[in-house]
Scaffold this motif. Sequence first.
Motif, short mmCIF file in Angstrom:
data_model
loop_
_atom_site.label_atom_id
_atom_site.label_comp_id
_atom_site.label_asym_id
_atom_site.label_seq_id
_atom_site.Cartn_x
_atom_site.Cartn_y
_atom_site.Cartn_z
N ALA A 58 -4.76 -9.99 -10.60
CA ALA A 58 -4.06 -9.59 -10.80
C ALA A 58 -3.51 -8.55 -10.98
O ALA A 58 -2.13 -7.84 -11.52
CB ALA A 58 -3.55 -10.74 -11.60
N VAL A 59 -4.52 -6.78 -12.07
CA VAL A 59 -3.88 -5.82 -12.66
C VAL A 59 -4.22 -5.15 -11.33
O VAL A 59 -4.58 -4.06 -12.44
CB VAL A 59 -4.46 -6.27 -14.33
CG1 VAL A 59 -4.24 -7.18 -15.53
CG2 VAL A 59 -6.55 -6.32 -13.68
N LEU A 60 -4.68 -5.32 -10.65
CA LEU A 60 -5.14 -4.75 -9.92
C LEU A 60 -4.01 -3.93 -8.75
O LEU A 60 -3.29 -4.54 -8.89
CB LEU A 60 -6.56 -5.27 -8.56
CG LEU A 60 -7.98 -5.17 -8.78
CD1 LEU A 60 -7.74 -5.88 -7.80
CD2 LEU A 60 -8.63 -3.70 -9.53
N PRO A 61 -4.58 -2.40 -8.68
CA PRO A 61 -2.82 -1.93 -7.67
C PRO A 61 -3.34 -3.11 -6.14
O PRO A 61 -3.75 -3.69 -5.86
CB PRO A 61 -3.96 -0.52 -7.24
CG PRO A 61 -4.46 -0.13 -8.45
CD PRO A 61 -5.36 -1.78 -9.13
N LEU A 62 -1.39 -2.78 -6.08
CA LEU A 62 -1.72 -3.92 -4.77
C LEU A 62 -2.05 -3.38 -3.47
O LEU A 62 -2.43 -4.42 -2.44
CB LEU A 62 0.60 -4.22 -3.97
CG LEU A 62 1.46 -4.85 -2.98
CD1 LEU A 62 1.09 -5.96 -3.63
CD2 LEU A 62 2.21 -4.26 -3.15
N GLU A 63 -2.49 -2.43 -3.41
CA GLU A 63 -3.46 -2.40 -1.81
C GLU A 63 -4.87 -2.62 -1.92
O GLU A 63 -5.26 -3.19 -1.03
CB GLU A 63 -3.64 -0.32 -1.65
CG GLU A 63 -3.91 -0.35 -0.60
CD GLU A 63 -4.00 1.83 -0.36
OE1 GLU A 63 -4.55 1.92 0.63
OE2 GLU A 63 -3.61 2.18 -1.05
N GLU A 64 -4.91 -2.16 -3.45
CA GLU A 64 -6.43 -3.22 -3.44
C GLU A 64 -6.31 -4.94 -3.01
O GLU A 64 -7.13 -5.01 -2.58
CB GLU A 64 -7.05 -2.95 -4.93
CG GLU A 64 -7.60 -1.17 -5.05
CD GLU A 64 -8.20 -0.86 -4.26
OE1 GLU A 64 -9.54 -1.32 -3.97
OE2 GLU A 64 -7.39 0.77 -4.11
N ARG A 65 -5.54 -5.51 -4.11
CA ARG A 65 -5.69 -6.80 -3.61
C ARG A 65 -5.00 -7.56 -2.21
O ARG A 65 -5.75 -8.06 -1.62
CB ARG A 65 -4.35 -7.07 -4.84
CG ARG A 65 -3.82 -7.31 -5.84
CD ARG A 65 -3.26 -7.94 -6.41
NE ARG A 65 -2.37 -6.89 -7.15
CZ ARG A 65 -0.93 -6.83 -7.40
NH1 ARG A 65 -0.44 -8.28 -7.31
NH2 ARG A 65 -0.09 -5.99 -8.03
N MET A 66 -5.00 -6.49 -1.54
CA MET A 66 -4.74 -6.50 -0.15
C MET A 66 -5.65 -6.39 1.09
O MET A 66 -5.64 -7.31 1.17
CB MET A 66 -2.85 -6.03 0.25
CG MET A 66 -2.08 -6.27 -1.01
SD MET A 66 -1.32 -7.95 -0.38
CE MET A 66 -0.82 -8.23 1.78
N ARG A 67 -6.04 -4.97 0.91
CA ARG A 67 -6.45 -4.54 1.29
C ARG A 67 -8.28 -4.52 1.29
O ARG A 67 -9.27 -4.39 1.98
CB ARG A 67 -6.69 -2.95 1.98
CG ARG A 67 -6.68 -1.87 2.86
CD ARG A 67 -5.67 -0.93 3.03
NE ARG A 67 -6.51 0.10 4.06
CZ ARG A 67 -5.99 1.12 4.57
NH1 ARG A 67 -5.28 2.03 3.25
NH2 ARG A 67 -6.39 2.16 5.48
N SER A 68 -8.67 -4.35 -0.17
CA SER A 68 -10.45 -4.20 -0.17
C SER A 68 -10.39 -5.58 -0.97
O SER A 68 -11.54 -5.84 -0.39
CB SER A 68 -10.00 -3.28 -1.33
OG SER A 68 -9.39 -1.95 -0.98
#
Length: 329
Positions: A58-68
């Motif tokens: 939840a505290v990761l950047p949005l792109e990381e949450r979605m992509r990685s």
Amino acid sequence: MAMAMAMPMEVEMEMERGSAEICSGGSSSALLAPSVSDGGVAAQWSEMLPEALARIFAVLPLEERMRSVPVVCKAWRKAAMDPTCWRVVDLHEWSRLMPWEVIHRMVQLVVERSGGGLEELSVCRLANDEPVDYIAKRGHGLKVLRIPFCQVTDGCIANIAPSLSRITHLDISGCTAISKTALAQIGRSCKSLARLDRNMSFFFQTNNLVAEEYDDEALAIAAHMPLLRHLELCYGSLTNSGLAAILDKCKSLDFLDLRGCMNLTIDGAMAERCRKIRVIYNIKFNDQFQMLDLYDDMSDVHYSDDGWDIEEWYSSSDEIDDVLPCEMW
């Protein structure tokens, strides 16, 4: 599939908090914290409890949450779908670079992912009322909603305002299709509202209003939002009469941003009243094209080949057709 990911400081702190809370029940195996030796032994992240992973993601950047995160392993993918990861979503910078159709689809995706638990959402350049209505009808727990430069209308605000009763911070800066009518409805329905951002542009201020309308929005705010503590009206058209009404009625106000409000003359008694709270207002213009950079100047937005788009994030997912239909609204 293994993937090495650096842990930001926020992730490490959240992992420690999650470990303490989840393990408080006395189970020594409740959370398997990563243990990386000097030799670089990979942490067994996949063995963590899903709720612990979700709090970390939840505290990761949005792109990381979605992509990685979703492509690392099944456990991570499952945790990344947990509503805990989608309580706070900031799409502001991303939405500046994307076509409106893609922005609308992303909004639906994150609202669905939140499972009704969305608390904070930031997005700009929504092209019509439909995504705003979608957000409000499915986000009854929203506390912060930032939708600057969106084409939301008075009619939409009238419909959704009762669903936003828990809102404490609303940003409708640059939303030129709404008026005093919408502001009055927001004030009547959103009794918890403590912060309103209603910053406009120099060109809207001078080209779209007649003198009789200069104080309309200020008077609506004064009449219906007495509990405001933070108010931003940069490039607003209000005059000293509108400002006096706000100062008279909004007794809890402790911050007021009036930069670029060229119809104001703050001196003498008015200046003395403004000294009682934090007021920013003394911006001088050299010419009519000098503008305060409120939102990094939307005129410099351009499409970039390096931008990340929603289709690419899910290029390896079997659920892309289900999650992102071509005709969303």
